[in-house]
Design an enzyme around this catalytic site. Structure first.
Site, PDB file in Angstrom:
ATOM      1  CB  VAL A 158      -0.694   0.305   1.047  1.00 50.73           C
ATOM      2  CG1 VAL A 158      -1.692   0.835   1.178  1.00 50.73           C
ATOM      3  CG2 VAL A 158      -1.590  -1.161   1.240  1.00 50.73           C
ATOM      4  CB  SER A 159       0.727   3.871  -2.307  1.00 47.45           C
ATOM      5  OG  SER A 159      -0.243   5.011  -1.634  1.00 47.45           O
ATOM      6  CG  ASP A 160      -1.731   5.274   2.117  1.00 42.33           C
ATOM      7  OD1 ASP A 160      -1.324   3.643   2.443  1.00 42.33           O
ATOM      8  OD2 ASP A 160      -3.262   5.598   3.475  1.00 42.33           O
ATOM      9  CB  CYS A 161       0.873   1.594   4.478  1.00 39.55           C
ATOM     10  SG  CYS A 161      -0.688   1.174   4.602  1.00 39.55           S
ATOM     11  CD  GLU A 186       1.827   8.778   6.861  1.00 37.04           C
ATOM     12  OE1 GLU A 186       3.127   9.008   7.600  1.00 37.04           O
ATOM     13  OE2 GLU A 186       1.377   9.700   5.922  1.00 37.04           O
TER      14      GLU A 186
END
Length: 770
Positions: free
Chosen positions: A491-494, A497
């Site tokens: 997952v990109s935002d995971c 972050e």
């Protein structure tokens, strides 16, 4: 008594690539706990039931009690209370901040991750119950204690009108009312069971709204699996689509990953017209849930029937025409040669892809719907095969126990919660409070990074596996999942972050963080992120955008929006901007020019995505508040604040225009459904959304413009803090696909902590030092 077991994997059918780091499973031990602990847990259950219509989400009390005891952190710091006009001093803010840091630190598991509930959708549990009933394992996988807690959860989230909503805060819908009614009956509840005749009340709701022929499409399929509905009353799900070449838009490899991983097992089951053995209970249910005798139902009419309360995405004319062609012409032909041979070939391909998905995720699958469907598909092919045993071994990974009962989670949010909690603690700047919590968090994050193919295949490479890798996409080495490494779905935002958290760690003394991470692991994360950027500068969530957005007109789900193909998301893009900007600052030697160009394009994308009123639409949080917060933080990361950006000024003005008299902010989940900002009923404030807004405004430089709104918000947070240092549970604040609201139990503590840390550092301390 229930106990959360962490990083354990004793079942021989389980698989892991990192010794089960992040795994969290609830187990029942009748001999565990003191009488006082039993009484405390029961008190929490009673309190929830008494207030079930006021606060719909659990506070994760059972897990909190366990971890606070295990970690032994002192939570006895006296609380702070501020008068309406009392000035907030650094000292008082620090007391509240220190209390929040300690409580958050107390909720860390021994392997470094943060175990929190991640749930709220009320069709998740019935899907799994139906799957276990079909496979004959309901009473072996779910003990009497499991089943009792599941029943408790269902009753606790029944609406006053007798129905159940799409999620725990939703109005009643046929889909979840019928499925939860069936689930209760499969779990042993009688016709007149439940407090004040809750089962009978639910049955009346169903019959008063036309019976289960009015259920939306997913319900039709799952009821067909157990023989409680007929396949002739369902829209076709042709497995032959799996044979389409990849250059065609409708090739399943071009669909959104969630749609694809659901479509494949559903197409397999539809193609076989699978129906489990009909039981006496199913026959009884068929008499209970229809307004006419089952044998007299007009299934052709039922196929296109859906209760208006359920319908979010009406079928387009094009989709209706396509479904009718498949229903009346293509499907009847599939039983005749040569089309029957094509059907056999398609079913064989579907099963190969199901097995690939199972293996690539360690039998956790992509999420809750896929888990149930893949289990049923494996049982339909061969009830005795090993893959089903591996599936059953991972069912406990989906189950979560709170004071409201046992629920089926979306899967888990171990990585997501852990990186946010870690960033919030770092933002406090209270280095004397860190203890070992950051060191353990660092180790968990490091061990959770996906390695090339390690989470996708549990056997040696072969030609089929290589072909399937390319069928599904691209190299995911260096990514992080939302949950655990073994699940394998990038997952990109995971990833962004997690990368940002590791970069923050890299700037801290070794005595706080401990070990270091190889710089190549950071490079791999950057490499992965750059693959997800589209030409317009935006970043997608799971896979590169390859398909046209017009395919959404073929959305058959009736209850979800934006599910046909991958797209760019403002919130994902904002997270990636922050991570890449920080990485470029600390590691200018690696792909410097490419990253500079990427960040510039991404910044342009989020600026262009701003609406006329200064807002942005949030896809993964509620809604305009969440998006404005994360975009303002991202723009600040590239040097854009109120001083030099009209976009930032408009974003700040939008947020300020929504501040309430209480000093806080409060936005309803209806904003996500209606694509229009909607305040909470009664103009209530929500502490998580208040914290988001504070962080966004502070990073944008609002303290230089006018710090008064920030002081008002900080006062609300401080005065709302409980004696333990935690913050009260209010409305849920997570979201997805327009209608699926999500309960991140971690948010109520992480974001107020984060906001108070930013407030003390950027508002109070500069003022004190002038």
């Amino acid at each position: 008594m229930w106990k959360l077991e962490v990083a354990e994997g004793h079942d021989p059918w389980l698989l892991s690539t990192n010794d089960f780091v992040g795994r969290q499973v609830w187990e029942f031990d009748p001999d565990l706990g003191t009488p006082e602990e039993h009484a405390e847990a029961e008190k929490a259950r009673e309190k929830f039931s008494q207030n079930q219509f006021q606060v719909k989400a659990s506070s994760d009390v059972l897990k909190n009690l366990q971890l606070i005891k295990e970690n032994g952190i002192d939570l006895s710091i006296p609380s702070v209370r501020l008068g309406d006009r009392e000035e907030i001093t650094c000292e008082k803010a620090e007391i509240a901040l220190r209390k929040a840091v300690r409580f958050t630190s107390a909720l860390q598991a021994r392997d470094g991750h943060r175990p929190f509930e991640f749930s709220a959708l009320l069709f998740e549990q019935p899907f799994l119950v139906i799957a276990l009933y079909i496979t004959g394992t309901l009473n072996t996988i779910l003990s009497p204690e499991h089943q009792r807690e599941m029943v408790r959860y269902i009753y606790n989230h029944q609406n006053e009108d007798g129905g159940w909503g799409f999620h725990i805060e939703s109005h009643s819908m046929m889909l979840c009312t019928a499925l939860n009614y069936v689930s209760l009956r499969l779990l042993g509840e009688e016709l007149e069971g439940g407090k004040d005749g809750a089962v009978a009340k639910a049955r009346k709701w169903i019959l008063d709204h036309g019976g289960v022929t009015m259920i939306s499409i997913w319900g039709k399929y799952f009821l067909s699996f157990i023989g409680l509905y007929e396949w002739s009353g369902c829209n076709p799900v042709p497995p032959e689509c799996l044979l389409l070449p990849s250059f065609l838009p409708f090739s399943t490899g071009n669909l959104w990953c969630y749609f694809r991983t659901i479509y494949i097992p559903l197409a397999y089951l539809y193609g076989k017209k699978f129906v489990a053995p009909i039981t006496d209970l199913v026959i009884l249910l068929s008499e209970e849930l229809y307004i006419q005798p089952y044998g007299e139902v007009d299934w052709t009419k039922a196929r296109i029937s859906c209760l208006k309360k359920d319908l979010y995405k009406p079928h387009s004319l094009v989709e209706n025409v396509l479904s009718s062609v498949l229903y009346y012409f293509a499907e009847p032909l599939s039983t005749h040669w040569p089309f029957s041979k094509l059907r056999e070939k398609a079913l064989a391909r579907a099963m190969r892809l199901i097995r690939y998905e199972d293996e690539h995720t360690g039998y956790l699958t992509h999420a809750y719907v896929e888990k149930s469907l893949n289990m049923i598909a494996n049982w339909a092919e061969d009830p005795n095969q090993d893959s089903l045993k591996r599936h059953l071994a991972t069912v406990p990974d989906y189950l979560w126990v709170s004071e409201d009962g046992m629920k089926v989670q979306n899967l888990g949010s171990q990585l997501w919660d852990s990186v946010f909690a870690t960033q919030a603690i770092i933002a406090s700047n209270l280095t004397d409070e860190y203890g070992s919590t950051l060191r353990k968090a660092f180790n968990f994050i490091k061990l959770s990074q996906v390695e090339f193919l390690s989470c996708r295949l549990y056997k040696p490479y072969n030609l089929i596996s290589i072909i399937l890798l390319f069928y599904f996409g691209f190299n995911t080495k260096g990514a992080w999942t939302i949950t655990v490494k073994d699940q394998g779905w990038q997952v990109s935002d995971c990833t962004a972050e997690a990368l940002k958290t590791l970069l923050l760690f890299s700037q801290m003394p070794a005595d706080i963080v401990g070990d270091t991470i190889e710089v190549e692991q950071l490079y791999e994360a950057v490499d992965f992120l750059l693959t997800l950027q589209s030409e317009n500068g935006g970043f997608s969530a799971w896979e590169p955008v390859t398909s046209p957005q017009w395919m959404e007109m073929f959305n058959p789900t009736e209850t979800f929006g934006g599910v046909m193909v991958e797209t760019e998301y403002v919130d994902c893009t904002a997270s990636v901007i922050q991570a890449l900007a920080l990485f470029s600052h600390l590691h200018p030697e690696y792909r410097g020019k490419e990253i500079e160009t990427s960040v510039a394009k991404a910044t342009h994308y989020v600026e262009n995505a701003q609406m006329a009123d200064g807002s942005w639409y949030g896809n993964w949080g509620i809604c305009y508040t969440y998006a404005a917060y994360i975009v303002l933080v991202a723009l600040a990361a590239v040097g854009k604040t109120h001083r030099n950006s009209e976009v930032v000024c408009k974003g700040c003005d939008f947020l300020l225009s929504k501040q309430l008299k209480s000093g806080g902010w409060g936005e309803s989940y209806l904003s996500c459904r209606n694509s229009e900002y909607t305040p909470l009923d009664g103009n209530r404030s929500n502490l998580v959304q208040t914290a988001w807004t504070m962080v966004g405004l502070i990073r944008a430089g609002q303290a230089e413009r006018d710090a008064t709104p920030l002081h008002q918000a900080a006062r609300l947070l401080i005065n709302s803090q409980l004696e333990s240092g935690e913050f009260p549970q209010q409305e849920i604040t997570g979201a997805s696909v327009k209608t699926s609201m999500l309960h991140y139990a971690s948010y109520r503590n992480i974001f107020p902590l984060w906001a108070l840390g930013e407030y003390r550092k950027h508002v109070l301390l500069p003022k004190q030092n002038t």
